[in-house]
Design an enzyme around this catalytic site. Structure first.
Site, PDB file in Angstrom:
ATOM      1  N   ALA A  14     -65.293 117.389 -26.018  1.00  0.00           N
ATOM      2  CA  ALA A  14     -64.060 118.509 -25.800  1.00  0.00           C
ATOM      3  C   ALA A  14     -64.604 119.365 -26.941  1.00  0.00           C
ATOM      4  O   ALA A  14     -64.128 120.762 -27.063  1.00  0.00           O
ATOM      5  CB  ALA A  14     -62.801 117.952 -26.177  1.00  0.00           C
ATOM      6  N   ILE A  17     -70.609 118.925 -30.902  1.00  0.00           N
ATOM      7  CA  ILE A  17     -72.075 118.295 -30.348  1.00  0.00           C
ATOM      8  C   ILE A  17     -71.903 118.205 -28.943  1.00  0.00           C
ATOM      9  O   ILE A  17     -72.448 118.542 -28.049  1.00  0.00           O
ATOM     10  CB  ILE A  17     -72.624 117.106 -31.129  1.00  0.00           C
ATOM     11  CG1 ILE A  17     -73.082 117.483 -32.495  1.00  0.00           C
ATOM     12  CG2 ILE A  17     -74.044 116.781 -30.421  1.00  0.00           C
ATOM     13  CD1 ILE A  17     -73.298 116.212 -33.466  1.00  0.00           C
ATOM     14  N   CYS A  63     -60.180 110.327 -21.770  1.00  0.00           N
ATOM     15  CA  CYS A  63     -60.789 109.064 -21.441  1.00  0.00           C
ATOM     16  C   CYS A  63     -61.251 108.323 -23.021  1.00  0.00           C
ATOM     17  O   CYS A  63     -62.002 109.318 -23.615  1.00  0.00           O
ATOM     18  CB  CYS A  63     -62.002 109.112 -20.781  1.00  0.00           C
ATOM     19  SG  CYS A  63     -62.891 107.423 -20.543  1.00  0.00           S
ATOM     20  N   TYR A 156     -69.829 103.230 -40.955  1.00  0.00           N
ATOM     21  CA  TYR A 156     -70.485 103.950 -40.166  1.00  0.00           C
ATOM     22  C   TYR A 156     -71.933 103.904 -39.940  1.00  0.00           C
ATOM     23  O   TYR A 156     -72.556 103.954 -38.691  1.00  0.00           O
ATOM     24  CB  TYR A 156     -70.342 105.502 -40.628  1.00  0.00           C
ATOM     25  CG  TYR A 156     -70.975 106.744 -39.934  1.00  0.00           C
ATOM     26  CD1 TYR A 156     -70.131 107.087 -38.751  1.00  0.00           C
ATOM     27  CD2 TYR A 156     -72.133 107.242 -40.169  1.00  0.00           C
ATOM     28  CE1 TYR A 156     -70.664 108.399 -38.102  1.00  0.00           C
ATOM     29  CE2 TYR A 156     -72.567 108.381 -39.531  1.00  0.00           C
ATOM     30  CZ  TYR A 156     -71.938 108.849 -38.366  1.00  0.00           C
ATOM     31  OH  TYR A 156     -72.480 109.983 -37.626  1.00  0.00           O
ATOM     32  N   THR A 193     -69.745 120.747 -37.735  1.00  0.00           N
ATOM     33  CA  THR A 193     -68.578 120.636 -36.448  1.00  0.00           C
ATOM     34  C   THR A 193     -67.137 120.253 -37.327  1.00  0.00           C
ATOM     35  O   THR A 193     -67.301 120.274 -38.567  1.00  0.00           O
ATOM     36  CB  THR A 193     -68.827 119.298 -35.457  1.00  0.00           C
ATOM     37  OG1 THR A 193     -68.972 118.213 -36.432  1.00  0.00           O
ATOM     38  CG2 THR A 193     -70.169 119.398 -34.842  1.00  0.00           C
TER      39      THR A 193
HETATM   40  N1  LIG Z   1     -71.408 116.320 -37.520  1.00  0.00           N
HETATM   41  C1  LIG Z   1     -72.441 116.013 -37.974  1.00  0.00           C
HETATM   42  O1  LIG Z   1     -72.933 115.984 -39.163  1.00  0.00           O
HETATM   43  C2  LIG Z   1     -73.175 114.645 -37.388  1.00  0.00           C
HETATM   44  C3  LIG Z   1     -74.342 114.146 -37.524  1.00  0.00           C
HETATM   45  C4  LIG Z   1     -75.125 113.175 -36.872  1.00  0.00           C
HETATM   46  C5  LIG Z   1     -74.341 112.464 -35.927  1.00  0.00           C
HETATM   47  N2  LIG Z   1     -73.098 112.897 -35.458  1.00  0.00           N
HETATM   48  C6  LIG Z   1     -72.487 112.260 -34.433  1.00  0.00           C
HETATM   49  O2  LIG Z   1     -72.134 113.201 -33.323  1.00  0.00           O
HETATM   50  C7  LIG Z   1     -71.348 112.653 -32.670  1.00  0.00           C
HETATM   51  C8  LIG Z   1     -70.487 113.670 -32.189  1.00  0.00           C
HETATM   52  O3  LIG Z   1     -69.876 114.284 -33.633  1.00  0.00           O
HETATM   53  P1  LIG Z   1     -69.384 115.647 -33.718  1.00  0.00           P
HETATM   54  O4  LIG Z   1     -69.945 116.162 -35.087  1.00  0.00           O
HETATM   55  O5  LIG Z   1     -69.371 116.572 -32.497  1.00  0.00           O
HETATM   56  O6  LIG Z   1     -67.786 115.428 -34.163  1.00  0.00           O
HETATM   57  P2  LIG Z   1     -66.417 116.253 -33.602  1.00  0.00           P
HETATM   58  O7  LIG Z   1     -65.481 115.568 -34.477  1.00  0.00           O
HETATM   59  O8  LIG Z   1     -66.676 117.594 -33.383  1.00  0.00           O
HETATM   60  O9  LIG Z   1     -66.599 115.707 -32.179  1.00  0.00           O
HETATM   61  C9  LIG Z   1     -66.326 114.253 -31.695  1.00  0.00           C
HETATM   62  C10 LIG Z   1     -65.517 114.181 -30.340  1.00  0.00           C
HETATM   63  O10 LIG Z   1     -65.236 112.919 -30.096  1.00  0.00           O
HETATM   64  C11 LIG Z   1     -63.973 112.714 -29.563  1.00  0.00           C
HETATM   65  N3  LIG Z   1     -63.476 111.357 -29.556  1.00  0.00           N
HETATM   66  C12 LIG Z   1     -63.215 110.709 -30.809  1.00  0.00           C
HETATM   67  N4  LIG Z   1     -62.729 109.278 -30.458  1.00  0.00           N
HETATM   68  C13 LIG Z   1     -63.006 109.228 -29.155  1.00  0.00           C
HETATM   69  C14 LIG Z   1     -62.636 108.134 -28.258  1.00  0.00           C
HETATM   70  N5  LIG Z   1     -62.366 106.995 -28.635  1.00  0.00           N
HETATM   71  N6  LIG Z   1     -63.133 108.346 -26.962  1.00  0.00           N
HETATM   72  C15 LIG Z   1     -63.501 109.641 -26.339  1.00  0.00           C
HETATM   73  N7  LIG Z   1     -63.613 110.719 -27.315  1.00  0.00           N
HETATM   74  C16 LIG Z   1     -63.555 110.552 -28.658  1.00  0.00           C
HETATM   75  C17 LIG Z   1     -63.176 113.816 -30.496  1.00  0.00           C
HETATM   76  O11 LIG Z   1     -61.956 114.066 -29.756  1.00  0.00           O
HETATM   77  C18 LIG Z   1     -64.138 114.871 -30.552  1.00  0.00           C
HETATM   78  O12 LIG Z   1     -63.636 115.551 -29.400  1.00  0.00           O
HETATM   79  C19 LIG Z   1     -70.548 111.455 -33.336  1.00  0.00           C
HETATM   80  O13 LIG Z   1     -71.023 110.354 -32.563  1.00  0.00           O
HETATM   81  C20 LIG Z   1     -71.216 111.741 -34.606  1.00  0.00           C
HETATM   82  O14 LIG Z   1     -71.424 110.330 -35.161  1.00  0.00           O
HETATM   83  C21 LIG Z   1     -72.442 113.892 -36.246  1.00  0.00           C
HETATM   84  C1  LIG Z   2     -71.499 116.547 -46.148  1.00  0.00           C
HETATM   85  C2  LIG Z   2     -71.333 115.013 -46.518  1.00  0.00           C
HETATM   86  C3  LIG Z   2     -72.573 114.263 -46.108  1.00  0.00           C
HETATM   87  C4  LIG Z   2     -72.186 112.845 -46.318  1.00  0.00           C
HETATM   88  C5  LIG Z   2     -72.896 112.083 -45.342  1.00  0.00           C
HETATM   89  C6  LIG Z   2     -72.244 110.970 -44.781  1.00  0.00           C
HETATM   90  C7  LIG Z   2     -72.194 110.599 -43.672  1.00  0.00           C
HETATM   91  C8  LIG Z   2     -72.933 111.267 -42.751  1.00  0.00           C
HETATM   92  C9  LIG Z   2     -72.666 111.313 -41.407  1.00  0.00           C
HETATM   93  C10 LIG Z   2     -73.545 112.005 -40.569  1.00  0.00           C
HETATM   94  O1  LIG Z   2     -74.051 111.320 -39.222  1.00  0.00           O
HETATM   95  C11 LIG Z   2     -74.879 112.732 -40.905  1.00  0.00           C
HETATM   96  C12 LIG Z   2     -74.358 113.918 -41.481  1.00  0.00           C
HETATM   97  C13 LIG Z   2     -74.960 114.184 -42.615  1.00  0.00           C
HETATM   98  C14 LIG Z   2     -76.275 113.284 -43.364  1.00  0.00           C
HETATM   99  C15 LIG Z   2     -76.553 114.274 -44.591  1.00  0.00           C
HETATM  100  C16 LIG Z   2     -77.576 114.185 -45.251  1.00  0.00           C
HETATM  101  C17 LIG Z   2     -78.723 113.332 -44.981  1.00  0.00           C
HETATM  102  C18 LIG Z   2     -80.137 113.897 -45.060  1.00  0.00           C
HETATM  103  C19 LIG Z   2     -80.028 114.918 -45.972  1.00  0.00           C
HETATM  104  C20 LIG Z   2     -80.431 116.114 -45.201  1.00  0.00           C
HETATM  105  O2  LIG Z   2     -81.495 116.261 -44.753  1.00  0.00           O
HETATM  106  O3  LIG Z   2     -79.414 116.936 -44.761  1.00  0.00           O
END
Ligand SMILES: NC(=O)c1ccc[n+]([C@@H]2O[C@H](COP(=O)([O-])OP(=O)(O)OC[C@H]3O[C@@H](n4cnc5c(N)ncnc54)[C@H](O)[C@@H]3O)[C@@H](O)[C@H]2O)c1
Ligand SMILES: CCCCC/C=C\C=C\[C@H](O)C/C=C\C/C=C\CCCC(=O)O
Length: 261
Positions: A14, A17, A63, A156, A193
């Protein structure tokens, strides 16, 4: 592999990513099943996509990846509507150190739960057409690869390590048993995001350890950059068992030690 006519299921579709992955798949001709717990956001997205691509190209279903019942119903509706499942993107995830059990249940449990259920429809051994699974992990998974661990989010990080291990093991299982399914995983750095809702909600007792990271001058990736990488992992049939670090400097395909020496 061309996406024309292929059916893709995306979790956490929704927003963020997942939304970008759904959009790039639609732009490349696939039909997309959008799964998310956030029903209002999912319906809003579906309406917008209908204007752009036509109603028949996508389906939204509420879901939760924590629920076997939701997953079974969503996959059955996918088959009933589109006839098959060719692509699965396990993308839903949260970062809530204060509720680490839920973080594990969604980020790792959800990936395993959804994959096993989807395999029943995708696996060539059970009458499926084969296909590809791409999972969303994180840079947080990669400290054994020489990157520093993220002390602000131990639970995490554990889930995201688990997603990499699960993906690689499934790729090996699929190869050995000839499921006809490729498995790849993308590990992005920070992406722009709504994922980071608030420091205390995300990091709880570890909030004070964010430190320099929070002030990092590195730009956050755009969700479309992750989606482009996922598209490549889906369409390039050579890519199987890949773990990709996606950062501001591009994609790095990681290698792992082959033995304990
Ligand atoms: N944003 C970042 O910096 C980042 C970096 C690395 C990895 N990720 C990973 O990318 C993925 C997407 O994250 P995002 O940044 O788009 O976050 P986001 O919060 O924008 O989107 C996540 C989506 O997952 C949905 N969701 C949460 N719980 C759920 C469930 N139980 N069942 C189905 N849907 C569910 C939420 O409603 C939301 O729409 C995640 O797995 C996150 O760990 C994010
Ligand atoms: C803004 C706060 C970042 C804190 C990181 C904690 C959790 C991260 C979750 C995501 O999956 C990954 C997102 C960010 C990681 C940030 C930096 C790591 C490496 C540095 C870089 O190259 O950006």
């Amino acid at each position: 592999m061309s996406l024309g006519g292929k059916v893709a299921v995306v979790t956490g579709a929704a927003k963020g990513i997942g939304k970008a992955i759904a959009e790039i798949f639609l732009q490349n001709g696939a039909k997309v099943v959008l799964l998310d717990v956030d029903e209002p956001a999912g319906k809003r997205l579906k309406n917008g996509l209908d204007q752009q691509f036509g109603e028949e190209r996508s389906l939204f279903m509420k879901c939760s990846v924590e629920s076997d019942e939701d997953i079974k119903a969503a996959l059955q509706s996918t088959i009933d509507t589109f006839g098959s499942i060719n692509i699965l993107c396990n993308n839903a995830g949260i970062l809530r150190e204060g509720d680490w059990e839920k973080t594990i249940s969604i980020n790792l449990g959800g990936v395993i739960r959804m994959t096993y259920a989807a395999l029943e429809h995708m696996n060539k051994l059970s009458g499926g057409q084969g296909g590809v699974v791409v999972n969303t992990s994180s840079v947080a998974a990669l400290c054994p690869q020489g990157l520093d661990p993220l002390p602000s989010c131990p639970a995490y990080s554990a889930t995201k390590h688990g997603v990499v291990a699960f993906t690689r093991a499934m790729a090996a299982a699929s190869r050995a048993s000839e499921y006809g399914i490729r498995f790849n995983v993308v590990c992005p750095v920070r992406v722009q995001t709504d994922f980071f809702s608030s420091v205390s909600q995300n990091f709880g007792q570890f909030s004070h350890l964010l430190g320099a990271l929070q002030k990092s001058a590195e730009r956050a990736l755009d969700p479309s950059e992750v989606a482009e990488c996922v598209l490549d992992l889906v369409t390039d049939e050579v890519k199987n068992g890949e773990t990709v670090l996606l950062s501001q400097s591009g994609r790095k395909y990681l290698t792992f030690p082959q033995n304990l020496q």
